[in-house]
Design an enzyme around this catalytic site. Structure first.
Site, PDB file in Angstrom:
ATOM      1  N   ASP A 156       0.812  -1.212   0.000  1.00  0.00           N
ATOM      2  CA  ASP A 156       0.000   0.000   0.000  1.00  0.00           C
ATOM      3  C   ASP A 156       0.852   1.271   0.000  1.00  0.00           C
ATOM      4  O   ASP A 156       0.356   2.345  -0.315  1.00  0.00           O
ATOM      5  CB  ASP A 156      -0.911   0.036   1.232  1.00  0.00           C
ATOM      6  CG  ASP A 156      -2.057  -0.947   1.126  1.00  0.00           C
ATOM      7  OD1 ASP A 156      -2.396  -1.338  -0.009  1.00  0.00           O
ATOM      8  OD2 ASP A 156      -2.612  -1.330   2.168  1.00  0.00           O
ATOM      9  N   GLU A 173       7.460   0.914   6.977  1.00  0.00           N
ATOM     10  CA  GLU A 173       7.185   2.348   7.106  1.00  0.00           C
ATOM     11  C   GLU A 173       7.750   3.151   5.947  1.00  0.00           C
ATOM     12  O   GLU A 173       7.620   4.368   5.902  1.00  0.00           O
ATOM     13  CB  GLU A 173       7.762   2.880   8.428  1.00  0.00           C
ATOM     14  CG  GLU A 173       7.047   2.342   9.657  1.00  0.00           C
ATOM     15  CD  GLU A 173       5.550   2.590   9.610  1.00  0.00           C
ATOM     16  OE1 GLU A 173       5.152   3.741   9.311  1.00  0.00           O
ATOM     17  OE2 GLU A 173       4.771   1.653   9.852  1.00  0.00           O
ATOM     18  N   GLU A 189      13.227   3.188   4.460  1.00  0.00           N
ATOM     19  CA  GLU A 189      12.404   3.073   5.659  1.00  0.00           C
ATOM     20  C   GLU A 189      11.657   4.374   5.931  1.00  0.00           C
ATOM     21  O   GLU A 189      10.898   4.476   6.880  1.00  0.00           O
ATOM     22  CB  GLU A 189      13.284   2.713   6.854  1.00  0.00           C
ATOM     23  CG  GLU A 189      14.047   1.408   6.669  1.00  0.00           C
ATOM     24  CD  GLU A 189      15.049   1.162   7.785  1.00  0.00           C
ATOM     25  OE1 GLU A 189      14.677   0.502   8.766  1.00  0.00           O
ATOM     26  OE2 GLU A 189      16.195   1.638   7.662  1.00  0.00           O
ATOM     27  N   GLU A 247      22.141  13.327  10.830  1.00  0.00           N
ATOM     28  CA  GLU A 247      21.883  12.577  12.065  1.00  0.00           C
ATOM     29  C   GLU A 247      20.398  12.419  12.323  1.00  0.00           C
ATOM     30  O   GLU A 247      19.571  13.206  11.846  1.00  0.00           O
ATOM     31  CB  GLU A 247      22.560  13.257  13.254  1.00  0.00           C
ATOM     32  CG  GLU A 247      21.860  14.494  13.773  1.00  0.00           C
ATOM     33  CD  GLU A 247      22.346  14.900  15.158  1.00  0.00           C
ATOM     34  OE1 GLU A 247      23.275  14.281  15.690  1.00  0.00           O
ATOM     35  OE2 GLU A 247      21.758  15.841  15.710  1.00  0.00           O
ATOM     36  N   ALA A 248      20.051  11.419  13.106  1.00  0.00           N
ATOM     37  CA  ALA A 248      18.659  11.118  13.431  1.00  0.00           C
ATOM     38  C   ALA A 248      17.977  12.338  14.051  1.00  0.00           C
ATOM     39  O   ALA A 248      18.536  13.012  14.912  1.00  0.00           O
ATOM     40  CB  ALA A 248      18.590   9.934  14.385  1.00  0.00           C
ATOM     41  N   GLY A 255      17.075  26.846   4.136  1.00  0.00           N
ATOM     42  CA  GLY A 255      17.369  28.052   4.915  1.00  0.00           C
ATOM     43  C   GLY A 255      18.006  27.793   6.266  1.00  0.00           C
ATOM     44  O   GLY A 255      18.250  28.743   7.022  1.00  0.00           O
ATOM     45  N   ARG A 281      23.333  18.183  15.064  1.00  0.00           N
ATOM     46  CA  ARG A 281      23.011  19.289  15.970  1.00  0.00           C
ATOM     47  C   ARG A 281      23.862  19.160  17.231  1.00  0.00           C
ATOM     48  O   ARG A 281      23.910  18.101  17.852  1.00  0.00           O
ATOM     49  CB  ARG A 281      21.527  19.288  16.335  1.00  0.00           C
ATOM     50  CG  ARG A 281      21.104  20.536  17.127  1.00  0.00           C
ATOM     51  CD  ARG A 281      19.616  20.529  17.419  1.00  0.00           C
ATOM     52  NE  ARG A 281      18.818  20.607  16.207  1.00  0.00           N
ATOM     53  CZ  ARG A 281      18.569  21.735  15.539  1.00  0.00           C
ATOM     54  NH1 ARG A 281      19.099  22.887  15.960  1.00  0.00           N
ATOM     55  NH2 ARG A 281      17.807  21.720  14.462  1.00  0.00           N
ATOM     56  N   ASN A 282      24.533  20.239  17.574  1.00  0.00           N
ATOM     57  CA  ASN A 282      25.349  20.270  18.787  1.00  0.00           C
ATOM     58  C   ASN A 282      24.422  20.173  19.995  1.00  0.00           C
ATOM     59  O   ASN A 282      23.556  21.032  20.194  1.00  0.00           O
ATOM     60  CB  ASN A 282      26.183  21.549  18.828  1.00  0.00           C
ATOM     61  CG  ASN A 282      27.184  21.551  19.967  1.00  0.00           C
ATOM     62  OD1 ASN A 282      26.815  21.462  21.137  1.00  0.00           O
ATOM     63  ND2 ASN A 282      28.462  21.681  19.626  1.00  0.00           N
TER      64      ASN A 282
END
Length: 309
Positions: A156, A173, A189, A247-248, A255, A281-282
Site C-alpha cells: 500500500d 514504514e 524506511e 543525524e537522526a 534556509g 546538531r550540537n
C-alpha cells in the site's frame, strides 16, 4: 519542414502501446488503464461481472514531452516509470491529477466511490465480503507492475509511478510516491516524495522524509547521492551528495543556518549536493554543525539484505 535532428527527437518521445481499460458503464468514463507485459493479457473482476464497469482493449500513442491528455495517457506514463523505461523527472507529467479520477480500490475491482455500496450488495451473492483498500487517484504499483529484484513489505505504501531499482528494499514504514524512487541498491524506511531520487547504497532511515516537488509547490528536484544515510526521523529540503550523513531527528531545510568546520556560518542550500558531509546538531549549543565524513562512519547498507532475486 522539420529538421532531421528535431524529427528524430520527436520520434524518440513517442510511445505506442496496447492495453485494456476499465470503463464505468453508467458514465462511460475510463477508470484505469492496464498495460500488460508478456503473454498474459486478460484481467477481470467482480465489478465487471455485475456490470458496474466493463473491460475493453485499446491502443494508444503518446508524446511523453507533451502534457497528459487522457486517463489512458496518465496511466501509461506512470507504468513507464514503474517499468524502469524512464527515470523520475524524464517524463512530462503536467495534467496528471486532472486525468486521474478518484477511485475506490476494492477487492472486487476499482469503481467510483458512489458505487461501493451497490457493489457490496451485488458481490454478497458471490459469497464475497467487499474490502476497500483506499479511495485515491493512484493505485498500488504492484497491482500493475512488479519490477524484478525488489522487496516491498507493505504494498500500500508504493504508488504506481514509483521507480524502484533492483536490489531495493522498502520496509513497512517506507513510502515511495510517483515520479520518485531509487537508482540503485537502497534501503527505504522513510518517505521518498515526487521528484526525489536516491542513488546506490543509500539508506532513508525510519520516519525520514525528503522534500519533493509537491511540497509547498516547490520545483527543486532534491536527491540523495551514493552511500549516504538520512537518519531516522530526519529530513532534508536540500540534496545530499555522496557519502553524506544527516543525524537522526535533524531536519535540514535550504534556509537552515549551519556552522562549518572553520567556525563560519552558512546556509544549508550552499552545501546542497556536496559530498562527504555530516550534518548534526550540537547537543550543548543547539546549533547545526557540518563536518567532513565518509560512508565508512555508518558502514553502508548490508548487501546481503538486498539480494532480492
Amino acid at each position: 519542414m522539420a529538421e532531421p535532428e528535431q524529427e528524430t527527437k520527436t520520434m524518440e518521445n513517442r510511445v505506442k502501446r496496447n492495453g485494456n481499460r476499465y470503463v464505468d458503464i453508467q458514465t462511460n468514463k475510463t477508470i484505469d488503464a492496464y498495460y500488460p507485459q508478456g503473454e498474459f493479457q486478460n484481467r477481470s473482476c467482480l465489478a465487471v461481472k455485475h456490470n458496474i464497469i466493463r473491460c475493453e482493449p485499446f491502443e494508444i500513442e503518446i508524446d511523453i514531452s507533451k502534457d497528459i491528455i487522457s486517463t489512458e495517457d496518465a496511466y501509461l506514463r506512470l507504468c513507464l516509470l514503474s517499468l524502469r523505461e524512464y527515470k523520475p523527472n524524464e517524463i512530462n507529467l503536467e495534467g496528471l491529477f486532472q486525468y486521474l479520477p478518484n477511485i475506490a480500490w476494492t477487492t472486487a475491482g476499482p469503481v467510483f466511490p458512489d458505487d461501493v455500496q451497490r457493489l457490496r450488495h451485488l458481490v454478497a451473492g458471490d459469497y464475497h465480503q467487499l474490502n476497500v483498500f483506499s479511495i485515491d487517484k493512484f493505485p498500488r504499483m504492484v497491482d500493475y507492475v512488479i519490477p524484478s529484484g525488489i522487496r516491498i513489505a507493505d504494498a500500500d505504501r508504493v504508488r504506481l509511478g514509483a521507480y524502484i531499482s533492483q536490489g531495493t528494499t522498502v520496509m513497512h514504514e517506507g513510502f515511495i510516491n510517483f515520479n520518485a524512487g531509487t537508482l540503485g541498491q537502497c534501503m527505504v524506511e522513510g518517505r521518498i516524495t515526487p521528484g526525489v531520487t536516491v542513488e546506490d547504497g543509500s539508506d532513508v532511515g525510519a520516519g525520514a522524509s525528503i522534500m519533493g516537488t509537491l511540497s509547498g509547490g516547490g520545483k527543486q528536484k532534491n536527491r540523495i547521492g551514493k552511500g549516504s544515510l538520512l537518519g531516522a526521523n530526519a529530513g532534508i529540503g536540500i540534496s545530499l551528495g555522496d557519502s553524506c550523513i544527516v543525524e537522526a531527528g535533524l531536519y535540514v531545510t535550504s534556509g537552515t543556518k549551519v556552522t562549518l568546520p572553520d567556525g563560519t556560518v552558512s546556509y544549508a542550500r550552499d552545501l546542497s549536493g556536496k559530498n562527504n558531509l555530516l550534518f548534526r546538531r550540537n547537543s550543548l549549543t543547539g546549533t547545526v554543525e557540518v563536518l567532513s565524513t565518509d560512508s565508512s562512519v555508518w558502514g553502508g547498507v548490508n548487501s546481503i539484505l538486498h539480494q532480492n532475486d
